[in-house]
Design a protein around this motif. Structure first.
Motif, mmCIF file in Angstrom:
data_model
loop_
_atom_site.group_PDB
_atom_site.id
_atom_site.type_symbol
_atom_site.label_atom_id
_atom_site.label_comp_id
_atom_site.label_asym_id
_atom_site.label_seq_id
_atom_site.Cartn_x
_atom_site.Cartn_y
_atom_site.Cartn_z
ATOM 1 N N ALA A 196 -44.943 7.217 -62.004
ATOM 2 C CA ALA A 196 -43.926 8.118 -61.748
ATOM 3 C C ALA A 196 -43.343 8.403 -62.781
ATOM 4 O O ALA A 196 -42.712 9.207 -62.751
ATOM 5 C CB ALA A 196 -42.576 6.685 -61.447
ATOM 6 N N GLY A 206 -40.551 10.936 -61.606
ATOM 7 C CA GLY A 206 -39.378 10.518 -61.559
ATOM 8 C C GLY A 206 -39.004 9.016 -60.908
ATOM 9 O O GLY A 206 -39.999 8.416 -60.436
ATOM 10 N N TYR A 208 -38.388 7.901 -57.792
ATOM 11 C CA TYR A 208 -38.007 7.945 -56.907
ATOM 12 C C TYR A 208 -38.987 6.666 -56.123
ATOM 13 O O TYR A 208 -38.785 5.642 -55.518
ATOM 14 C CB TYR A 208 -38.780 9.481 -55.701
ATOM 15 C CG TYR A 208 -39.019 9.132 -54.268
ATOM 16 C CD1 TYR A 208 -38.218 9.003 -53.606
ATOM 17 C CD2 TYR A 208 -40.097 8.790 -53.547
ATOM 18 C CE1 TYR A 208 -38.291 9.287 -51.928
ATOM 19 C CE2 TYR A 208 -40.957 8.538 -53.025
ATOM 20 C CZ TYR A 208 -39.300 8.818 -51.672
ATOM 21 O OH TYR A 208 -40.089 8.742 -50.538
ATOM 22 N N LEU A 209 -40.503 6.883 -56.687
ATOM 23 C CA LEU A 209 -41.721 5.826 -56.306
ATOM 24 C C LEU A 209 -40.961 4.089 -56.947
ATOM 25 O O LEU A 209 -41.831 3.500 -55.548
ATOM 26 C CB LEU A 209 -42.600 6.280 -56.790
ATOM 27 C CG LEU A 209 -43.696 7.524 -56.266
ATOM 28 C CD1 LEU A 209 -44.656 7.515 -57.162
ATOM 29 C CD2 LEU A 209 -43.529 6.775 -55.019
ATOM 30 N N PHE A 212 -39.024 3.807 -54.017
ATOM 31 C CA PHE A 212 -39.543 3.714 -52.554
ATOM 32 C C PHE A 212 -40.747 2.458 -52.607
ATOM 33 O O PHE A 212 -40.406 1.991 -51.018
ATOM 34 C CB PHE A 212 -39.536 4.841 -52.491
ATOM 35 C CG PHE A 212 -40.792 4.972 -51.515
ATOM 36 C CD1 PHE A 212 -40.151 5.424 -49.761
ATOM 37 C CD2 PHE A 212 -42.192 4.910 -50.884
ATOM 38 C CE1 PHE A 212 -40.844 5.819 -48.918
ATOM 39 C CE2 PHE A 212 -42.769 5.455 -49.857
ATOM 40 C CZ PHE A 212 -41.855 5.364 -48.913
ATOM 41 N N PHE A 265 -35.487 8.133 -46.474
ATOM 42 C CA PHE A 265 -36.008 8.480 -48.429
ATOM 43 C C PHE A 265 -36.857 8.921 -48.230
ATOM 44 O O PHE A 265 -36.725 10.025 -48.801
ATOM 45 C CB PHE A 265 -36.678 6.926 -48.478
ATOM 46 C CG PHE A 265 -36.385 5.726 -49.492
ATOM 47 C CD1 PHE A 265 -36.444 7.087 -50.753
ATOM 48 C CD2 PHE A 265 -35.518 4.682 -49.208
ATOM 49 C CE1 PHE A 265 -35.885 5.816 -51.827
ATOM 50 C CE2 PHE A 265 -35.306 3.906 -50.582
ATOM 51 C CZ PHE A 265 -35.250 4.225 -51.670
ATOM 52 N N THR A 266 -38.073 9.278 -46.634
ATOM 53 C CA THR A 266 -38.945 10.619 -46.544
ATOM 54 C C THR A 266 -38.418 11.437 -45.891
ATOM 55 O O THR A 266 -38.341 12.561 -46.329
ATOM 56 C CB THR A 266 -39.903 9.585 -45.485
ATOM 57 O OG1 THR A 266 -40.537 9.516 -45.178
ATOM 58 C CG2 THR A 266 -41.031 11.052 -45.299
ATOM 59 N N TRP A 268 -35.026 12.897 -47.050
ATOM 60 C CA TRP A 268 -34.972 13.266 -48.578
ATOM 61 C C TRP A 268 -35.992 13.723 -49.733
ATOM 62 O O TRP A 268 -35.686 14.863 -50.463
ATOM 63 C CB TRP A 268 -33.697 12.563 -49.035
ATOM 64 C CG TRP A 268 -32.123 12.489 -48.454
ATOM 65 C CD1 TRP A 268 -31.627 12.117 -47.500
ATOM 66 C CD2 TRP A 268 -31.446 13.577 -48.172
ATOM 67 N NE1 TRP A 268 -30.625 12.339 -47.368
ATOM 68 C CE2 TRP A 268 -30.479 13.250 -47.693
ATOM 69 C CE3 TRP A 268 -31.449 15.218 -49.143
ATOM 70 C CZ2 TRP A 268 -29.406 14.063 -47.343
ATOM 71 C CZ3 TRP A 268 -30.535 15.753 -49.340
ATOM 72 C CH2 TRP A 268 -29.172 15.239 -48.286
ATOM 73 N N ARG A 269 -36.702 13.095 -49.342
ATOM 74 C CA ARG A 269 -37.876 13.208 -50.251
ATOM 75 C C ARG A 269 -38.703 14.664 -50.138
ATOM 76 O O ARG A 269 -39.182 16.114 -50.858
ATOM 77 C CB ARG A 269 -39.390 12.760 -50.548
ATOM 78 C CG ARG A 269 -41.012 12.545 -50.576
ATOM 79 C CD ARG A 269 -40.563 12.468 -52.487
ATOM 80 N NE ARG A 269 -41.811 12.103 -52.545
ATOM 81 C CZ ARG A 269 -42.106 12.206 -54.171
ATOM 82 N NH1 ARG A 269 -40.806 12.308 -55.099
ATOM 83 N NH2 ARG A 269 -43.274 12.273 -54.055
#
Lengths: 429, 249
Positions: A196, A206, A208-209, A212, A265-266, A268-269
């Motif tokens: 990230a 970012g 996210y990861l 996640f 999560f997926t 919105w990713r």
């Protein structure tokens, strides 16, 4: 069953060995199979890195330097952290229904993290230098440095937690477990940070990861506990007792919740990628309709989200069969989730926007047999260690059961009797 | 404001004992300069120049002495790739790797010239993502000249620097047992007293101009500090603050 005439280490080990060899043909077949995978994978890794060179043996390239082995490493360590987290719900935070799985979950956490280390050890070009320079020449801005150090601490804490659990030293196991959780979460978010914080890689870059990965860890922890506990019953040729069945049902519900979180999560990713820059759009297209489409739709979404979620709903939070199947699917699928995440982040050439001839196509990656064998080495270590652990610790039964003789030996060792009296202690019935 | 915050006298008297904070302040200023010109926008150049130049000594503008950089005049490149050959010969670059490349862009709709060549190499960034990512400081920014160097004996071969580099400037060199990259020929030429890189020396069209950006007498200084021709860098958005500049003419 149980230790022989005394409680010495050798006696207990001999007894454990007898239990292993009397495990039956199916047990021994799988133990042998996993051991063979481990040996073959380690041999393949050594051959790749130290004999022919990873450039020839592995499918990684200058353009895609991180691939299946890194994905496998993340798969194992995320599972390990998840197991640590799920085990803590019961024996640290006192949720009664999660208590029966604690010992097995902590041991599996140690096993999976060691499997991750094995795979990364066979991926690194110079792992021995890591042992020296991680401490002699640290880079405190590096996520990998932090991840390495934090995971090293976590392994020690997990082992301590497991020993204290065997000894039924509740306070000590809670302390070790609590620290283990802190180190585990810090380590796993740093693992996310490895990807990230690379701002040249738009798909990874970012916050996210890291987040996640923590959510994924909880899901994987639930799935692994359910999967291995049901298998353990097969190993011991027993049915699930009521308390354990209730525990697995509760973990199954948590798995369902985490699946829903992962699905959001997926979703919105993918939605966010649709309005991202050129690199992100290219990755999204590769996932949705390009070379990763089968992996994404069939393995990640179909087998890893929709089907397991449906199975958990169908189980009504009670029937263990569908919950077990859902867990197996989640584990299988999450390997491809990691693989796609790692590889897709590198498929867009870094000079794509220049429009030059040399970088006019997306990069491609195909794993080699050497890489697949190293992955299987990790699987082999996990499988073999799980099967051995079940026999050695006799299914983690309660203290009064015969399987706790290791705990007794550990307790004796902890008391450190004077050497002159040791014979007496060892000789006592 | 940044310049005022520095203890200039202290730093000039005792450059080897610059504190971490002072070094960061230096770096920031260097980044401002690099970043501004990197944009290639004449407006932004002028506005930044007003802020920086009236105050400054050379040390205030660039964090390294010499502050090595390269200016690539892309329209002069004929794609002969002698620079690549020179680099390979000077630095023993194996066939499976490269330290510098000449990329080729074809524009069939263009009027007149339809092909363009773009030399690329390590950008020796002021804010290098590879250096930040390396767990064991096997790659580091040389505190004197700002070149991103390799300490081969430390490299663990994790290849995170390959993934971190926005310029695809690194590869794993089996023979060295470490990641390899352009060091502006520091090992093979500059440290032996030469003033140019192998790629620059090999170029028949004087495309690559190498020099000290902190020296107002240098060609690179004059090529970068002007308003007539646009100067740009690649992948400015990554904020790596590169030291390879591109211009025409």
């Amino acid at each position: 069953m149980g230790c022989p005439e005394n409680s010495s280490w050798t006696g207990c080990l001999k007894d454990a060995g007898r239990r292993v060899f009397s495990g039956g043909p199916v047990y021994l077949f799988f133990l042998g199979l996993f051991a063979a995978l481990l040996v073959a994978g380690v041999a393949a890794g050594i051959h790749s890195v130290y004999i022919v060179g990873s450039r020839h043996a592995y499918g990684t390239t200058r353009e895609i330097p991180l691939a299946m082995l890194i994905a496998t490493y993340t798969f194992f360590v995320i599972t390990s952290t998840g197991l640590c987290l799920v085990s803590s719900i019961g024996h640290i935070f006192g949720v009664e229904r999660f208590m029966p799985i604690a010992k097995r979950a902590v041991l599996l956490s140690v096993i999976t993290i060691m499997s991750g280390f094995l795979v990364i050890g066979l991926e690194l070009e110079n792992p021995l230098r890591l042992a020296v320079y991680l401490f002699c020449s640290p880079n405190f801005t590096s996520n990998i440095w932090w991840m390495g150090v934090l995971y090293a601490f976590e392994v020690v804490l997990l082992i301590l937690e497991f020993i204290f659990l065997l000894l039924d030293k509740h306070k000590a196991s809670v302390a070790a477990g609590l620290l283990g959780i802190l180190f585990g979460i810090a380590a796993i978010s740093n693992l996310g940070g490895v990807f990230a914080m690379l701002n040249g890689r738009e798909f990874w870059y970012g916050p996210y990861l890291p987040i996640f990965f923590i959510a994924s860890a909880l899901l994987m922890g639930c799935a692994a506990v359910i999967f291995f506990t049901v298998l353990a019953c097969r190993v011991h040729r027993e049915g699930l007792d009521g308390r354990m069945a209730e525990s697995l049902a509760a973990i199954g519900k948590l798995a369902g919740l985490m699946l829903a979180v992962i699905m959001f999560f997926t979703i919105w990713r993918m939605v966010a990628l649709a309005v991202g820059g050129t690199h992100e759009l290219l990755v999204r297209d590769a996932l949705v309709s390009g070379p990763f489409a089968f992996n994404f739709w069939a393995l990640e979404v179909g087998l890893g989200m929709i089907l397991p979620f449906a199975l958990i709903l169908w189980s009504a939070g009670k029937r263990i069969g569908p919950i077990f199947l859902a867990s197996a699917l989640v584990i299988f699928s999450s390997f491809f989730v990691r693989l796609d995440m790692v590889v897709a982040g590198q498929i867009v050439p870094l000079y794509w926007e220049l429009g030059v001839r040399e970088y006019s196509k997306l990069h491609a990656y195909s794993p080699t047999w050497h890489e697949i064998l190293v992955v299987l080495a990790g699987v082999g270590l996990t499988g073999a260690a799980f099967l051995l652990g079940e026999k050695v610790f006799q299914g983690f039964r309660e203290v009064e059961d015969a399987g706790s003789h290791f705990a007794e030996v550990l307790e004796d060792a902890a008391q450190e009797p004077p050497s002159a009296e040791k014979g007496k202690v060892d000789g006592s019935p | 404001m940044i310049i005022k915050s520095l203890d200039k006298e202290k730093m000039m008297k005792n450059p080897e004992k610059i504190s971490e904070m002072d070094r960061r302040e230096f770096l920031k200023i260097g980044l401002v300069i690099t970043g501004v010109f990197a944009g290639g926008s004449i407006v932004s150049v002028a506005s930044a120049a007003e802020k920086i130049f009236p105050n400054g000594s050379i040390a205030e503008k660039y964090p390294y002495r010499p502050h090595y950089c390269m200016v690539i005049r892309v329209d002069r490149c004929i794609g002969c790739r002698r620079c690549v050959e020179g680099c390979v010969a000077a630095n023993a670059v194996p066939s499976y790797g490269w330290r510098t490349l000449v990329l080729e862009r074809e524009a069939r709709q263009a009027i007149g010239q339809k092909r363009e060549f773009i030399p690329v190499l390590c950008n020796q960034c002021n804010n290098p993502p590879c250096v930040r990512a390396c767990p064991v400081t096997a790659t580091y920014k040389d505190p004197q000249n700002g070149i991103v160097m390799m300490d081969n004996k430390k490299c663990i071969g994790c290849k995170i620097c390959l993934a971190a580099c926005p310029y695809d400037a690194r590869y794993y060199n089996e023979e060295r047992g470490a990641v390899d990259k352009c060091d502006f020929c520091f090992e093979t030429r500059l440290s032996r007293g030469e003033k140019s890189t192998a790629c620059q020396a090999a170029c028949p069209a004087d495309v690559r101009v190498f020099g000290d950006l902190s020296d107002p007498r240098s060609r690179v200084y004059r090529l970068v500090h002007q308003l007539q021709k646009p100067v740009w860098v690649l992948k400015k958005d990554t904020d790596a603050k590169p030291n390879i500049f591109y211009t025409k003419g």
